[in-house]
Enzyme design. Structure first.
Site, PDB file in Angstrom:
ATOM      1  N   GLY A  41       9.482  63.138  10.835  1.00 41.79           N
ATOM      2  CA  GLY A  41      10.723  64.011  11.121  1.00 41.79           C
ATOM      3  C   GLY A  41      11.626  64.227  10.079  1.00 41.79           C
ATOM      4  N   LYS A  52      16.729  57.129  -0.385  1.00 38.62           N
ATOM      5  CA  LYS A  52      16.698  56.333  -1.329  1.00 38.62           C
ATOM      6  C   LYS A  52      15.820  56.138  -2.462  1.00 38.62           C
ATOM      7  CE  LYS A  52      18.676  55.373   2.452  1.00 38.62           C
ATOM      8  NZ  LYS A  52      19.299  56.881   2.790  1.00 38.62           N
ATOM      9  N   GLU A 203      37.800  64.918   2.638  1.00 37.92           N
ATOM     10  CA  GLU A 203      37.183  64.195   3.637  1.00 37.92           C
ATOM     11  C   GLU A 203      38.964  64.956   4.515  1.00 37.92           C
ATOM     12  OE1 GLU A 203      37.147  62.798   6.360  1.00 37.92           O
ATOM     13  OE2 GLU A 203      35.266  62.607   5.138  1.00 37.92           O
ATOM     14  N   HIS A 443      20.626  28.480  -2.249  1.00 41.82           N
ATOM     15  CA  HIS A 443      21.571  28.595  -3.040  1.00 41.82           C
ATOM     16  C   HIS A 443      20.409  28.461  -4.523  1.00 41.82           C
ATOM     17  CE1 HIS A 443      24.508  28.158  -6.091  1.00 41.82           C
ATOM     18  NE2 HIS A 443      23.869  27.382  -6.877  1.00 41.82           N
TER      19      HIS A 443
END
Length: 464
Positions: A41, A52, A203, A443
């Protein structure tokens, strides 16, 4: 010729349709899928995936210009637009071919052609070899959507583009106008601006990325402007005068109409559902503003007929369509299926910086009557972000002050489209602030900011 009979016929092989077909086949159904253009699609061929790939090229190009910061040297960074586009098409082609393979593997019968409902449980498919008549107890509509075209702003493929033209550009824009700052508009603005186009975004709403949390929109806008974009909010393109090599845009802003010249315009003003020529009206299927009306289980009200993905309305996201595809297949198999909740679906925008969110914005949570606690943490306070050279960004979390429920999470910055899933899982598991505070985050990672944002909402932040 006798009609071919199946347990399920899926119309449309995008991320909703092909997933519905696979899940139904896994559950023992004899499945047919009809696709008129490309397997996978719009998403795989003209949407999520190729955009992307383009954006990755622009990200690398952006980093090449920053090489000196990292102790590296690159002689005069440059690009070949044709090669950038070629890579994007190759990525899309590879994935589209993968869908065809998955159909064969799951023994789904594929028909390439245009489908029309010929009555209850009947589908007629026009292929290049003629017409095939198919019947099934269940039918799933997954026909998707296309770009909305506004009168006078129609695309011509030369100077005025839709997302399709923008993915295979006939030229590199020098002066670009992008109409609409939703995910599609802002991603293309981000790509072309990074590649060197002088980019203006118009916009109609009072801020860019209008569905996002207001604070995140404002932060993103600041970054876009820093990168050289011009942002016009509460503005409307009234008309486009097409000349030789230039387009004059009449932009209404603050009650006045200004004229600006561009060589390229991208129109990204929303989408309309592909519900025409399917025979829906004859069956009595309700359609509201180009979208098929369904209940929470994607049922149309006509027995055995379901609609999923973009044709069934917002949010217009591939992952929502896929999840609905699985749900309807399981429903048909008599399994206990859970409806898809829009507020539990993450939205991701792959501009630079990236934007991602799930759940309610701060304003929406207040509007719904929640008493809230809000936490924030900036990228500048995170070791990994600084090491990556990406100190611009923030993570924001919204909690129900009474129960500790995570109502929403909103992020802007490097790799937030990957980080958001942590909060999506948290919401799915009905986690509270206590669970999140007691979770040990590794971390050094960007994910630590998610922890710190939660701590901040309760006055316990460590690194700020």
């Amino acid at each position: 010729m006798a009609a071919k009979n199946f347990d399920l016929i899926v119309i449309g092989a995008g991320p909703g349709g092909y997933v519905a077909a696979i899940r139904a086949a896994q559950l023992g159904m004899n499945v047919a899928i009809v696709e008129r253009e490309n397997m996978g699609g719009i998403c795989l061929n003209w949407g999520c995936i190729p955009t992307k790939a383009l954006l990755r090229s622009s990200e690398v190009y952006h980093l090449m210009h920053r090489a000196k910061e990292f102790g590296l040297s690159v002689e005069k960074p440059n690009f070949d637009l044709g090669e950038v586009v070629k890579r994007s098409r190759k990525v899309a082609g590879q994935l589209s071919g993968g869908i065809s393979h998955l159909m064969k593997k799951n023994k789904v019968t594929t028909f390439m052609g245009s489908a029309k409902l010929a009555g209850k449980g009947k589908v007629s498919v026009t292929t290049d070899k003629g017409v095939e008549d198919l019947t099934a107890k269940n039918i799933v509509l997954a026909t998707g959507a296309r770009a909305r075209e506004l009168p006078g702003l129609e695309a011509d493929g030369k100077m005025v583009w839709t997302y399709r033209h923008a993915l295979q550009p006939p030229h590199m824009p020098k002066k670009l106008l992008v109409i609409g700052s939703g995910a599609i508009g802002i991603e293309f603005a981000s790509f072309y601006n990074t590649m060197g186009a002088d980019t203006t975004v118009v916009e109609v709403m009072d801020r860019v990325l209008p569905v996002e949390d207001a604070e995140i929109s404002a932060f993103a806008k600041k970054q876009f402007v820093k990168q050289g974009m011009k942002i016009m909010e509460k503005a409307m393109v009234k008309q486009l005068d097409r000349g030789k090599g230039t387009v004059t845009a009449h932009i209404e802003v603050g009650g006045k109409v200004e004229k600006h010249e561009f060589d390229t315009v991208i129109s990204a003003v929303g989408i309309v559902g592909n519900c025409e020529d399917l025979g829906l009206e004859e069956l009595g299927v309700k359609i509201d503003r180009t979208h098929v009306v369904t209940d929470e289980f994607c049922r149309t009200g006509v027995e055995g007929l379901y609609a999923i993905g973009d044709i069934a309305g917002a949010p217009w996201l591939a992952h929502k369509a896929s999840h609905e595809g699985v749900m309807v297949a399981e429903l048909m198999a008599g399994m206990h299926a859970h409806p898809v909740k829009p507020e539990s679906i993450a939205g991701c925008t792959y501009c630079h910086p990236q934007v991602a969110s799930v759940g309610y914005t701060e304003a929406k949570a207040k509007e719904l009557g929640f008493e809230i606690k809000v936490g924030r943490f900036p990228f500048i306070g995170n070791g990994k972000a600084i090491a990556l050279g990406e100190p611009e960004g923030m993570v924001k979390t919204v909690f129900d002050a009474k129960t500790g429920e995570l109502l929403g999470a909103h992020m802007v910055g490097a790799e937030v489209t990957e980080l958001i899933q942590g909060y999506v899982v948290g919401r799915q598991l009905e986690t509270t602030e206590e669970d999140l505070m007691n979770t040990v985050f590794p971390h050094p990672t960007l994910s630590e900011m998610m922890h710190e944002s939660v701590l901040d909402a309760y006055g316990r932040v460590i690194h700020m």
